[in-house]
Design a protein around this motif. Sequence first.
Motif, PDB file in Angstrom:
ATOM      1  N   PRO A  51       0.808  -1.221   0.000  1.00  0.00           N
ATOM      2  CA  PRO A  51       0.000   0.000   0.000  1.00  0.00           C
ATOM      3  C   PRO A  51       0.845   1.275   0.000  1.00  0.00           C
ATOM      4  CG  PRO A  51      -0.787  -1.507   1.675  1.00  0.00           C
ATOM      5  CD  PRO A  51       0.478  -2.071   1.141  1.00  0.00           C
ATOM      6  N   ILE A  52       1.986   1.251   0.660  1.00  0.00           N
ATOM      7  CA  ILE A  52       2.861   2.420   0.691  1.00  0.00           C
ATOM      8  C   ILE A  52       3.363   2.711  -0.719  1.00  0.00           C
ATOM      9  CG2 ILE A  52       5.025   3.342   1.608  1.00  0.00           C
ATOM     10  CD1 ILE A  52       4.476   1.590   4.111  1.00  0.00           C
ATOM     11  N   ALA A  53       3.746   1.674  -1.442  1.00  0.00           N
ATOM     12  CA  ALA A  53       4.210   1.844  -2.813  1.00  0.00           C
ATOM     13  C   ALA A  53       3.088   2.336  -3.721  1.00  0.00           C
ATOM     14  CB  ALA A  53       4.778   0.533  -3.329  1.00  0.00           C
ATOM     15  N   LEU A  74       0.941   9.037   3.006  1.00  0.00           N
ATOM     16  CA  LEU A  74       2.015   8.057   3.191  1.00  0.00           C
ATOM     17  C   LEU A  74       2.227   7.738   4.663  1.00  0.00           C
ATOM     18  CD1 LEU A  74       4.612   9.213   0.530  1.00  0.00           C
ATOM     19  CD2 LEU A  74       3.368   7.050   0.584  1.00  0.00           C
ATOM     20  N   ILE A  75       2.176   8.750   5.516  1.00  0.00           N
ATOM     21  CA  ILE A  75       2.321   8.514   6.959  1.00  0.00           C
ATOM     22  C   ILE A  75       1.151   7.682   7.474  1.00  0.00           C
ATOM     23  CG2 ILE A  75       2.308   9.631   9.222  1.00  0.00           C
ATOM     24  CD1 ILE A  75       3.925  11.912   7.871  1.00  0.00           C
ATOM     25  N   GLY A  76      -0.070   8.018   7.037  1.00  0.00           N
ATOM     26  CA  GLY A  76      -1.235   7.234   7.440  1.00  0.00           C
ATOM     27  C   GLY A  76      -1.149   5.797   6.978  1.00  0.00           C
ATOM     28  N   THR A  77      -0.676   5.606   5.758  1.00  0.00           N
ATOM     29  CA  THR A  77      -0.533   4.254   5.221  1.00  0.00           C
ATOM     30  C   THR A  77       0.568   3.490   5.949  1.00  0.00           C
ATOM     31  OG1 THR A  77      -1.226   5.111   3.078  1.00  0.00           O
ATOM     32  CG2 THR A  77      -0.264   2.943   3.101  1.00  0.00           C
ATOM     33  N   LEU A  78       1.595   4.191   6.361  1.00  0.00           N
ATOM     34  CA  LEU A  78       2.673   3.540   7.111  1.00  0.00           C
ATOM     35  C   LEU A  78       2.150   2.955   8.412  1.00  0.00           C
ATOM     36  CD1 LEU A  78       5.774   3.081   7.251  1.00  0.00           C
ATOM     37  CD2 LEU A  78       5.896   5.211   8.510  1.00  0.00           C
ATOM     38  N   PHE A  85      -1.331   2.550   9.263  1.00  0.00           N
ATOM     39  CA  PHE A  85      -2.588   1.806   9.180  1.00  0.00           C
ATOM     40  C   PHE A  85      -2.722   0.966   7.915  1.00  0.00           C
ATOM     41  CE2 PHE A  85      -3.461   5.611  11.748  1.00  0.00           C
ATOM     42  CZ  PHE A  85      -3.716   4.977  12.944  1.00  0.00           C
ATOM     43  N   SER A  86      -1.663   0.843   7.151  1.00  0.00           N
ATOM     44  CA  SER A  86      -1.520   0.003   5.974  1.00  0.00           C
ATOM     45  C   SER A  86      -2.766  -0.071   5.085  1.00  0.00           C
ATOM     46  CB  SER A  86      -1.048  -1.377   6.387  1.00  0.00           C
ATOM     47  OG  SER A  86      -0.539  -2.074   5.278  1.00  0.00           O
ATOM     48  N   TRP A  87      -3.434  -1.198   5.029  1.00  0.00           N
ATOM     49  CA  TRP A  87      -4.503  -1.417   4.064  1.00  0.00           C
ATOM     50  C   TRP A  87      -5.737  -0.567   4.321  1.00  0.00           C
ATOM     51  CZ3 TRP A  87      -3.663  -3.724  -0.375  1.00  0.00           C
ATOM     52  CH2 TRP A  87      -2.542  -4.528  -0.482  1.00  0.00           C
ATOM     53  N   VAL A  88      -6.033  -0.244   5.560  1.00  0.00           N
ATOM     54  CA  VAL A  88      -7.191   0.598   5.869  1.00  0.00           C
ATOM     55  C   VAL A  88      -6.986   1.988   5.274  1.00  0.00           C
ATOM     56  CG1 VAL A  88      -8.528   1.637   7.728  1.00  0.00           C
ATOM     57  CG2 VAL A  88      -7.698  -0.699   7.961  1.00  0.00           C
ATOM     58  N   ALA A  89      -5.786   2.548   5.438  1.00  0.00           N
ATOM     59  CA  ALA A  89      -5.494   3.865   4.876  1.00  0.00           C
ATOM     60  C   ALA A  89      -5.519   3.824   3.349  1.00  0.00           C
ATOM     61  CB  ALA A  89      -4.148   4.369   5.377  1.00  0.00           C
ATOM     62  N   LEU A  90      -5.072   2.734   2.750  1.00  0.00           N
ATOM     63  CA  LEU A  90      -5.119   2.623   1.296  1.00  0.00           C
ATOM     64  C   LEU A  90      -6.566   2.632   0.807  1.00  0.00           C
ATOM     65  CD1 LEU A  90      -3.642   2.238  -1.393  1.00  0.00           C
ATOM     66  CD2 LEU A  90      -3.919  -0.214  -1.064  1.00  0.00           C
ATOM     67  N   LEU A  91      -7.444   1.919   1.485  1.00  0.00           N
ATOM     68  CA  LEU A  91      -8.859   1.914   1.106  1.00  0.00           C
ATOM     69  C   LEU A  91      -9.460   3.310   1.241  1.00  0.00           C
ATOM     70  CD1 LEU A  91     -10.053  -1.451   2.655  1.00  0.00           C
ATOM     71  CD2 LEU A  91      -9.755  -0.909   0.239  1.00  0.00           C
TER      72      LEU A  91
END
Length: 68
Positions: free
Chosen positions: A17-19, A36-40, A42-48
């Motif tokens: 997700p970060i990529a 990017l910080i949020g995705t770092l 919360f990973s997949w939730v932030a990507l969604l």
Amino acid sequence: MTELMLMVGMVCLYLAPIAMVAGSKRSKGHEKNGWLIGTLFFSWVALLLYVTMIPKTGRVKTRRKKHS
């Protein structure tokens, strides 16, 4: 050996997700940094959330009116 492959797979799933956010053209500048910080963290939730909240076309530039 299987533990190593499992660990490599988990790291790849965490970094995917970060990529995706880093390579996306949907946002720019500080907005992208925030995502990017949020995705770092919360990973997949932030990507969604990123995919659903940020417009697909990006920001539309508006023209300034010239004052005569």
